[in-house]
Design a protein around this motif. Structure first.
Motif, PDB file in Angstrom:
ATOM      1  N   GLU A 147       8.908  12.832  -7.824  1.00 22.09           N
ATOM      2  CA  GLU A 147       7.631  13.757  -8.245  1.00 22.09           C
ATOM      3  C   GLU A 147       6.662  12.658  -8.301  1.00 22.09           C
ATOM      4  O   GLU A 147       6.934  11.411  -9.004  1.00 22.09           O
ATOM      5  CB  GLU A 147       7.802  14.586  -9.383  1.00 22.09           C
ATOM      6  CG  GLU A 147       8.810  15.666  -9.329  1.00 22.09           C
ATOM      7  CD  GLU A 147       8.611  16.557 -10.540  1.00 22.09           C
ATOM      8  OE1 GLU A 147       8.010  16.329 -11.430  1.00 22.09           O
ATOM      9  OE2 GLU A 147       9.278  17.607 -10.514  1.00 22.09           O
ATOM     10  N   TYR A 148       5.227  12.923  -7.777  1.00 22.19           N
ATOM     11  CA  TYR A 148       4.224  12.249  -7.827  1.00 22.19           C
ATOM     12  C   TYR A 148       3.048  13.065  -8.272  1.00 22.19           C
ATOM     13  O   TYR A 148       3.097  14.007  -8.266  1.00 22.19           O
ATOM     14  CB  TYR A 148       3.895  11.531  -6.689  1.00 22.19           C
ATOM     15  CG  TYR A 148       4.789  10.714  -5.965  1.00 22.19           C
ATOM     16  CD1 TYR A 148       5.226   9.414  -6.434  1.00 22.19           C
ATOM     17  CD2 TYR A 148       6.022  11.252  -5.171  1.00 22.19           C
ATOM     18  CE1 TYR A 148       6.296   8.700  -5.750  1.00 22.19           C
ATOM     19  CE2 TYR A 148       7.060  10.411  -4.593  1.00 22.19           C
ATOM     20  CZ  TYR A 148       7.221   9.138  -4.931  1.00 22.19           C
ATOM     21  OH  TYR A 148       8.222   8.438  -4.442  1.00 22.19           O
ATOM     22  N   THR A 149       2.120  12.489  -9.119  1.00 22.08           N
ATOM     23  CA  THR A 149       1.149  13.140  -9.665  1.00 22.08           C
ATOM     24  C   THR A 149      -0.210  12.568  -9.367  1.00 22.08           C
ATOM     25  O   THR A 149      -0.287  11.550  -9.363  1.00 22.08           O
ATOM     26  CB  THR A 149       1.018  13.198 -11.372  1.00 22.08           C
ATOM     27  OG1 THR A 149       2.379  13.696 -11.859  1.00 22.08           O
ATOM     28  CG2 THR A 149      -0.079  13.873 -11.857  1.00 22.08           C
ATOM     29  N   LEU A 150      -1.254  13.364  -8.739  1.00 20.71           N
ATOM     30  CA  LEU A 150      -2.551  13.231  -8.432  1.00 20.71           C
ATOM     31  C   LEU A 150      -3.462  12.871  -9.627  1.00 20.71           C
ATOM     32  O   LEU A 150      -3.664  13.866 -10.596  1.00 20.71           O
ATOM     33  CB  LEU A 150      -3.163  14.184  -7.617  1.00 20.71           C
ATOM     34  CG  LEU A 150      -4.304  13.832  -6.977  1.00 20.71           C
ATOM     35  CD1 LEU A 150      -4.504  12.653  -6.016  1.00 20.71           C
ATOM     36  CD2 LEU A 150      -5.074  15.023  -6.232  1.00 20.71           C
TER      37      LEU A 150
ATOM     38  N   GLY B 127       5.138   6.723  -2.389  1.00 20.89           N
ATOM     39  CA  GLY B 127       3.982   7.569  -3.065  1.00 20.89           C
ATOM     40  C   GLY B 127       2.756   7.665  -2.193  1.00 20.89           C
ATOM     41  O   GLY B 127       1.619   8.157  -2.936  1.00 20.89           O
ATOM     42  N   GLU B 128       2.738   7.432  -1.051  1.00 15.31           N
ATOM     43  CA  GLU B 128       1.579   7.423  -0.284  1.00 15.31           C
ATOM     44  C   GLU B 128       1.367   8.953   0.367  1.00 15.31           C
ATOM     45  O   GLU B 128       2.052   9.543   1.037  1.00 15.31           O
ATOM     46  CB  GLU B 128       1.696   6.617   0.950  1.00 15.31           C
ATOM     47  CG  GLU B 128       0.356   6.407   1.757  1.00 15.31           C
ATOM     48  CD  GLU B 128      -0.835   5.828   0.761  1.00 15.31           C
ATOM     49  OE1 GLU B 128      -1.960   5.954   1.198  1.00 15.31           O
ATOM     50  OE2 GLU B 128      -0.433   5.118  -0.192  1.00 15.31           O
TER      51      GLU B 128
ATOM     52  N   HIS C  61      -3.032   6.936  -2.596  1.00 17.50           N
ATOM     53  CA  HIS C  61      -1.556   6.393  -3.382  1.00 17.50           C
ATOM     54  C   HIS C  61      -1.569   7.242  -4.447  1.00 17.50           C
ATOM     55  O   HIS C  61      -2.284   7.286  -5.364  1.00 17.50           O
ATOM     56  CB  HIS C  61      -1.495   4.931  -3.363  1.00 17.50           C
ATOM     57  CG  HIS C  61      -0.295   4.440  -4.326  1.00 17.50           C
ATOM     58  ND1 HIS C  61       0.989   4.299  -3.461  1.00 17.50           N
ATOM     59  CD2 HIS C  61       0.059   4.153  -5.487  1.00 17.50           C
ATOM     60  CE1 HIS C  61       2.016   3.911  -4.251  1.00 17.50           C
ATOM     61  NE2 HIS C  61       1.603   3.687  -5.518  1.00 17.50           N
ATOM     62  N   LEU C  62      -0.110   7.783  -4.780  1.00 14.73           N
ATOM     63  CA  LEU C  62       0.169   8.653  -6.030  1.00 14.73           C
ATOM     64  C   LEU C  62       0.942   7.901  -7.116  1.00 14.73           C
ATOM     65  O   LEU C  62       1.741   7.052  -6.709  1.00 14.73           O
ATOM     66  CB  LEU C  62       0.597   9.980  -5.615  1.00 14.73           C
ATOM     67  CG  LEU C  62       0.103  10.787  -4.773  1.00 14.73           C
ATOM     68  CD1 LEU C  62       0.697  12.082  -4.282  1.00 14.73           C
ATOM     69  CD2 LEU C  62      -1.447  11.331  -5.110  1.00 14.73           C
ATOM     70  N   GLU C  63       0.788   8.045  -8.133  1.00 17.87           N
ATOM     71  CA  GLU C  63       1.847   7.478  -9.135  1.00 17.87           C
ATOM     72  C   GLU C  63       2.942   8.314  -9.352  1.00 17.87           C
ATOM     73  O   GLU C  63       2.685   9.566  -9.284  1.00 17.87           O
ATOM     74  CB  GLU C  63       1.012   7.227 -10.458  1.00 17.87           C
ATOM     75  CG  GLU C  63      -0.179   6.099 -10.216  1.00 17.87           C
ATOM     76  CD  GLU C  63       0.262   5.003  -9.857  1.00 17.87           C
ATOM     77  OE1 GLU C  63       1.422   4.518 -10.281  1.00 17.87           O
ATOM     78  OE2 GLU C  63      -0.314   4.063  -9.138  1.00 17.87           O
ATOM     79  N   PRO C  64       4.083   7.702  -9.616  1.00 13.86           N
ATOM     80  CA  PRO C  64       5.175   8.893  -9.982  1.00 13.86           C
ATOM     81  C   PRO C  64       4.805   9.317 -11.301  1.00 13.86           C
ATOM     82  O   PRO C  64       4.146   9.044 -12.330  1.00 13.86           O
ATOM     83  CB  PRO C  64       6.196   7.733 -10.418  1.00 13.86           C
ATOM     84  CG  PRO C  64       5.921   6.306  -9.711  1.00 13.86           C
ATOM     85  CD  PRO C  64       4.364   6.431  -9.659  1.00 13.86           C
TER      86      PRO C  64
END
Length: 392
Positions: free
Chosen positions: A295-298, A320-321, A336-339
């Motif tokens: 999972e990644y969060t915007l 995470g891109e 790029h998204l963060e976990p």
């Protein structure tokens, strides 16, 4: 909101609605306008995406659209209530003026208004001298500021007003970036769209009118601001912003052969933009899952531009891109998204809980082994004593 990009690409489309995605150029259906200006660019002000370009990275002379950069620099780095003393150099500058007098005291904000609305070169010199001490030092400060705040790389301003200097150059794309950045400032936006302003000075009491015809005459629906320019070496230059519904556009045209041509090019590009594109938005906090269910969060809203009615498909790489592509596989936007830290924390808690739940089982196993060993030892000892008794 959670989006699994492996199994549900169409769920993503339901969250579309509207700054700061990496720049990508996308194509639009239909015929692109024919442009007379030597260079031009059409940009979505929210996403930053380039919707049309012609020689947009070619270095050219900007003339008075330089004043957009001077204005936002003054607004963000000066105190607009400061009283500025007009110098002899400012008083005697050539070109368009607001007729400042040497020794006159003028508020900095009024100078910015005179700079933008009436294209006052004298106001530009007064601003530069007040903020940096000289035009030379102001130019250094301005270029450093623009590079840091907007990321431009092909601009070398040598003065605050745009009068010809061999080294005073920029590009259409850089001017669009500068304008896009400036439009985030409310004070700048108010001045940029001002139609007219009553001006009272020591030698000039009048009403000044915006030199940008579309701003002054309200002759195009949705115009939100603009600045024009002209010197012989630059030809006619124009920067224009306009907004309809949720689409905010910026047009830059440079070195048009005539004044009429630069306005014709601008309106053609605005027509093309409004007829062909719309802005989408992914909300802050949207959660994406990659193919491995990571999972990644915007962490901030993501705006992007697409053709009207076009579907957009997201994909997230294991690094995470996040990429957004249309059905033709054109790259529309990326980020790029963060976990997802909450998911990571929950996973750690679950792992810890599982580990703790395994502990009693291990103890029980050890206890059973001890009992078996004890029973075995007892059996051996008992057998030994039984044999000894039989011998007796």
């Amino acid at each position: 909101m959670r989006v699994n990009v492996k199994y549900s690409p169409f769920i993503f489309f339901t969250i579309l609605l509207l700054i700061a995605a990496p720049l990508h150029t996308i194509k639009a259906a239909g015929n692109k306008p024919s442009i007379q200006s030597e260079a031009a660019v059409l940009v979505d002000a929210q996403s930053g995406q380039v919707l049309y370009e012609k020689n947009s990275e070619q270095k050219m002379y900007p003339a008075s659209i330089t004043k957009i950069a001077t204005a936002i620099y003054a607004i963000e780095n000066g105190n607009l209530s400061d009283m500025v003393t007009i110098s002899e150099k400012a008083r005697n500058v050539e070109g368009t003026r607001v007729y400042l007098e040497e020794g006159e005291q003028v508020p900095l904000k009024k100078l910015v208004q005179g700079l933008m609305i009436n294209s006052g070169n004298d106001a530009g010199v007064a601003i530069a001298e007040h903020l940096s001490g000289s035009i030379k030092e102001f130019s250094k400060d301005l270029n450093a500021y623009l590079a840091e705040e907007t990321g431009i790389q092909d601009t070398t301003f040598q003065n605050p007003h745009g009068l010809y200097n061999e080294m005073h150059m920029t590009t259409a794309k850089d001017m669009a970036k500068i304008t896009r950045y400036a439009m985030e400032n409310e004070t700048f936006r108010d001045i940029f769209k001002t139609t007219k302003l009553k001006w009272q000075g020591e030698s000039w009491d009048t009403t000044i009118f915006n030199h940008h015809k579309l701003v002054r005459n309200h002759s195009y629906k949705g115009i939100t601001g603009g600045k024009n320019g002209f010197v012989d070496q630059a030809g006619f230059t124009l920067v224009t912003s306009a907004s309809r519904e949720n689409l905010n556009l910026i047009v830059v045209t440079m070195n048009a052969p005539t004044d009429q041509a630069t306005y014709s090019d601008t309106t053609s590009l605005l027509d093309y933009g409004f007829a062909s594109f719309e802005t989408g938005k992914i909300k802050e906090g949207t959660i994406f899952e990659d193919s491995q269910n990571h999972e990644y969060t915007l962490d901030e809203p993501l705006y992007y531009t697409k053709r009207i009615g076009e579907e957009v498909n997201p994909a997230v790489s294991p690094s995470g891109e996040l990429t957004l592509r249309n059905d033709e596989e054109e790259l529309i936007a990326s980020k790029h998204l963060e976990p997802n830290q909450q998911a990571i924390a929950q996973q750690k808690m679950l792992s810890k809980s599982a580990e703790e739940s395994r502990q009693p089982s291990l103890l029980e196993g050890h206890l059973k082994l001890l009992i078996l060993l004890s029973f075995g030892i007892f059996s051996i000892v008992a057998g030994y004593f039984f044999l000894q008794i039989r011998k007796l």
